[in-house]
Design a protein around this motif. Structure first.
Motif, PDB file in Angstrom:
ATOM      1  N   SER A   1       0.822  -1.214   0.000  1.00 55.88           N
ATOM      2  CA  SER A   1       0.000   0.000   0.000  1.00 55.88           C
ATOM      3  C   SER A   1       0.852   1.258   0.000  1.00 55.88           C
ATOM      4  O   SER A   1       0.477   2.280  -0.585  1.00 55.88           O
ATOM      5  N   GLN A   2       2.013   1.214   0.659  1.00 56.64           N
ATOM      6  CA  GLN A   2       2.911   2.373   0.637  1.00 56.64           C
ATOM      7  C   GLN A   2       3.588   2.544  -0.728  1.00 56.64           C
ATOM      8  O   GLN A   2       3.808   3.666  -1.185  1.00 56.64           O
ATOM      9  N   GLU A   3       3.904   1.435  -1.376  1.00 57.41           N
ATOM     10  CA  GLU A   3       4.504   1.527  -2.708  1.00 57.41           C
ATOM     11  C   GLU A   3       3.537   2.194  -3.687  1.00 57.41           C
ATOM     12  O   GLU A   3       3.949   2.977  -4.554  1.00 57.41           O
ATOM     13  N   ILE A   4       2.256   1.896  -3.536  1.00 61.70           N
ATOM     14  CA  ILE A   4       1.241   2.532  -4.384  1.00 61.70           C
ATOM     15  C   ILE A   4       1.224   4.037  -4.152  1.00 61.70           C
ATOM     16  O   ILE A   4       1.250   4.830  -5.100  1.00 61.70           O
ATOM     17  N   VAL A   5       1.178   4.441  -2.900  1.00 62.11           N
ATOM     18  CA  VAL A   5       1.109   5.872  -2.575  1.00 62.11           C
ATOM     19  C   VAL A   5       2.375   6.600  -3.015  1.00 62.11           C
ATOM     20  O   VAL A   5       2.319   7.753  -3.454  1.00 62.11           O
ATOM     21  N   LYS A   6       3.509   5.944  -2.914  1.00 57.72           N
ATOM     22  CA  LYS A   6       4.757   6.553  -3.397  1.00 57.72           C
ATOM     23  C   LYS A   6       4.647   6.886  -4.885  1.00 57.72           C
ATOM     24  O   LYS A   6       5.072   7.962  -5.331  1.00 57.72           O
ATOM     25  N   LEU A   7       4.046   5.987  -5.652  1.00 57.73           N
ATOM     26  CA  LEU A   7       3.829   6.251  -7.078  1.00 57.73           C
ATOM     27  C   LEU A   7       2.811   7.368  -7.272  1.00 57.73           C
ATOM     28  O   LEU A   7       2.968   8.215  -8.165  1.00 57.73           O
ATOM     29  N   GLN A   8       1.781   7.390  -6.448  1.00 61.59           N
ATOM     30  CA  GLN A   8       0.747   8.416  -6.585  1.00 61.59           C
ATOM     31  C   GLN A   8       1.302   9.816  -6.318  1.00 61.59           C
ATOM     32  O   GLN A   8       0.906  10.780  -6.971  1.00 61.59           O
ATOM     33  N   PHE A   9       2.213   9.935  -5.370  1.00 63.05           N
ATOM     34  CA  PHE A   9       2.811  11.234  -5.080  1.00 63.05           C
ATOM     35  C   PHE A   9       3.843  11.643  -6.123  1.00 63.05           C
ATOM     36  O   PHE A   9       4.034  12.840  -6.375  1.00 63.05           O
ATOM     37  N   GLY A  10       4.516  10.682  -6.726  1.00 60.14           N
ATOM     38  CA  GLY A  10       5.513  11.008  -7.748  1.00 60.14           C
ATOM     39  C   GLY A  10       6.603  11.910  -7.197  1.00 60.14           C
ATOM     40  O   GLY A  10       7.188  11.648  -6.140  1.00 60.14           O
TER      41      GLY A  10
ATOM     42  N   MET B   1       4.951  -3.271  -9.685  1.00 61.10           N
ATOM     43  CA  MET B   1       5.978  -4.203 -10.137  1.00 61.10           C
ATOM     44  C   MET B   1       6.997  -3.509 -11.050  1.00 61.10           C
ATOM     45  O   MET B   1       8.199  -3.711 -10.936  1.00 61.10           O
ATOM     46  N   GLN B   2       6.483  -2.669 -11.936  1.00 55.58           N
ATOM     47  CA  GLN B   2       7.369  -1.968 -12.868  1.00 55.58           C
ATOM     48  C   GLN B   2       8.279  -0.974 -12.170  1.00 55.58           C
ATOM     49  O   GLN B   2       9.394  -0.705 -12.633  1.00 55.58           O
ATOM     50  N   ALA B   3       7.815  -0.410 -11.057  1.00 60.22           N
ATOM     51  CA  ALA B   3       8.574   0.632 -10.364  1.00 60.22           C
ATOM     52  C   ALA B   3       9.588   0.076  -9.366  1.00 60.22           C
ATOM     53  O   ALA B   3      10.398   0.839  -8.827  1.00 60.22           O
ATOM     54  N   LYS B   4       9.561  -1.208  -9.116  1.00 59.44           N
ATOM     55  CA  LYS B   4      10.488  -1.772  -8.129  1.00 59.44           C
ATOM     56  C   LYS B   4      11.940  -1.603  -8.591  1.00 59.44           C
ATOM     57  O   LYS B   4      12.224  -1.689  -9.787  1.00 59.44           O
ATOM     58  N   PRO B   5      12.861  -1.379  -7.655  1.00 57.53           N
ATOM     59  CA  PRO B   5      14.289  -1.221  -8.008  1.00 57.53           C
ATOM     60  C   PRO B   5      14.951  -2.574  -8.249  1.00 57.53           C
ATOM     61  O   PRO B   5      15.784  -3.040  -7.471  1.00 57.53           O
ATOM     62  N   TRP B   6      14.568  -3.212  -9.335  1.00 55.06           N
ATOM     63  CA  TRP B   6      15.006  -4.580  -9.592  1.00 55.06           C
ATOM     64  C   TRP B   6      16.518  -4.738  -9.588  1.00 55.06           C
ATOM     65  O   TRP B   6      17.047  -5.753  -9.140  1.00 55.06           O
ATOM     66  N   GLY B   7      17.218  -3.740 -10.093  1.00 54.47           N
ATOM     67  CA  GLY B   7      18.669  -3.845 -10.170  1.00 54.47           C
ATOM     68  C   GLY B   7      19.356  -3.936  -8.827  1.00 54.47           C
ATOM     69  O   GLY B   7      20.464  -4.467  -8.716  1.00 54.47           O
ATOM     70  N   SER B   8      18.712  -3.426  -7.772  1.00 51.85           N
ATOM     71  CA  SER B   8      19.319  -3.441  -6.436  1.00 51.85           C
ATOM     72  C   SER B   8      18.877  -4.639  -5.607  1.00 51.85           C
ATOM     73  O   SER B   8      19.369  -4.824  -4.495  1.00 51.85           O
ATOM     74  N   TYR B   9      17.947  -5.431  -6.120  1.00 50.80           N
ATOM     75  CA  TYR B   9      17.481  -6.603  -5.383  1.00 50.80           C
ATOM     76  C   TYR B   9      18.469  -7.767  -5.530  1.00 50.80           C
ATOM     77  O   TYR B   9      19.066  -7.959  -6.588  1.00 50.80           O
TER      78      TYR B   9
END
Length: 336
Positions: A76-85, A220-228
């Motif tokens: 839910s926080q990841e969603i809001v982070k995208l909403q705030f941009g 899913m698209q916004a996740k920092p995949w390179g750092s995982y």
């Protein structure tokens, strides 16, 4: 002057406006939000803007705001982070100044709970805001007994956090729990002081159910995949490969292919490292190559290659993320 206390809003902006119209909010009224103003609902940014801009308004720190502040982000926080941009940093700065409690002559206001027998200014922040550590602390003290059943203070505690059903939890003169689950299709509740009148509005549907589905792919698209780390990426791919969201399944398949493609360069990385090791030894000798080797991003691989054979497992352990893997590939001039 009246004090209008509102339970957990969770992004339910239209319900908030409806509720404040219903209580006939006036400029001179003090508006208190008990926290958890964001996440799960559809309009977290609008709720934030309204409460931030309205004079004579107090917003308490909820566990959801604290998650954002501490960057312990769940879905839910990841969603809001995208909403705030781009405004997310601004939001975090505002959140960092939120109080954990508020006290008036009539009542004490907290997001989640209090520990009985301790003055409000000495309460643990974790308990007041209802984060996991605070809830574990109370569970250790009280077991399965809910804190509100044990409160012995003389001033009423008004709180949210725990959805108590469609109607507030009231122990007259002691306890007023007013989180009635608006974001889950329940009600948004206000308590008017000093009369302790209850006013509610009904949410038309379970917003969080819809938001969970709607935001799967963007999150899913916004996740920092390179750092995982490799294991984390694999775990996420496994979790979502059977999702009912076809676009998410397709995205995760592509992510799995990307990881497999990166790891397929392991033999080439090993070969290049061994070639570089041979070059360094020829230039500086077996006993003196380590100092110049330390300048390279893959120095650990050079030392390992000199001591024994490099393996794929050692590469994955030493280069535990795609970003680190790609950096070494780039430094070794391996075309990706």
């Amino acid at each position: 002057m009246r004090t209008i206390v509102v339970g957990d809003i969770h992004g339910c902006y239209e319900e908030l406006l409806h509720l404040l119209t219903k209580v006939k909010l006036r400029e001179e009224d003090c508006l208190i939000s008990l926290g958890d103003i964001v996440d799960r609902g559809v309009d977290s940014v609008k709720v934030y803007e309204f409460l931030k801009q309205r004079p004579n308004t107090i917003v308490l720190m909820g566990n959801h705001e604290r998650k954002h502040l501490r960057q312990t982000l769940s879905y839910s926080q990841e969603i809001v982070k995208l909403q705030f941009g781009d405004r997310y940093v601004e939001f975090l700065e505002w959140v960092s100044r939120l109080p954990y409690y508020h006290e008036t002559e009539n009542a004490i206001f907290v997001h989640a709970a209090v520990e009985d027998g301790i003055p409000i200014h000495q309460q643990k922040e974790e308990v007041l805001c209802g984060c996991t550590a605070g809830e574990k602390h109370l569970e250790k003290l009280y077991g399965r007994t809910y804190w509100s059943q044990l409160y012995s203070g003389t001033k009423p505690i008004i709180f949210g956090h725990h959805v108590v059903g469609n109607e507030p939890l009231i122990i007259t003169g002691k306890i007023y729990g007013i989180d009635t689950g608006a974001c889950h299709g329940g009600r948004l509740t206000a308590l008017i002081l000093p009369t302790f009148e209850i006013v509610q509005v009904q949410a038309p549907k379970d917003y969080w159910h819809d938001e969970m589905i709607k935001w799967q792919l963007p999150v899913m698209q916004a996740k920092p995949w390179g750092s995982y780390k490799w294991d984390k990426i694999q775990a996420i791919c496994n979790d979502f490969k059977t999702s009912s969201h076809r676009e998410v399944v397709a995205f995760m398949r592509e992510k799995q292919k990307w990881v497999n493609h990166l790891l397929s360069f392991a033999p080439t990385i090993i070969l290049k490292v061994e070639e570089k090791l041979t070059e360094l030894i020829s230039l500086y000798g077996q006993d003196n190559f380590k100092k110049p080797a330390s300048c390279f991003s893959y120095a650990t691989l050079l030392y390992k290659a000199n001591a024994s054979h490099l393996t794929v497992d050692f590469l994955k352990e030493t280069l535990p993320t795609p970003d680190k893997w790609l950096q070494v590939m780039n430094d070794l001039e391996i075309r990706y």
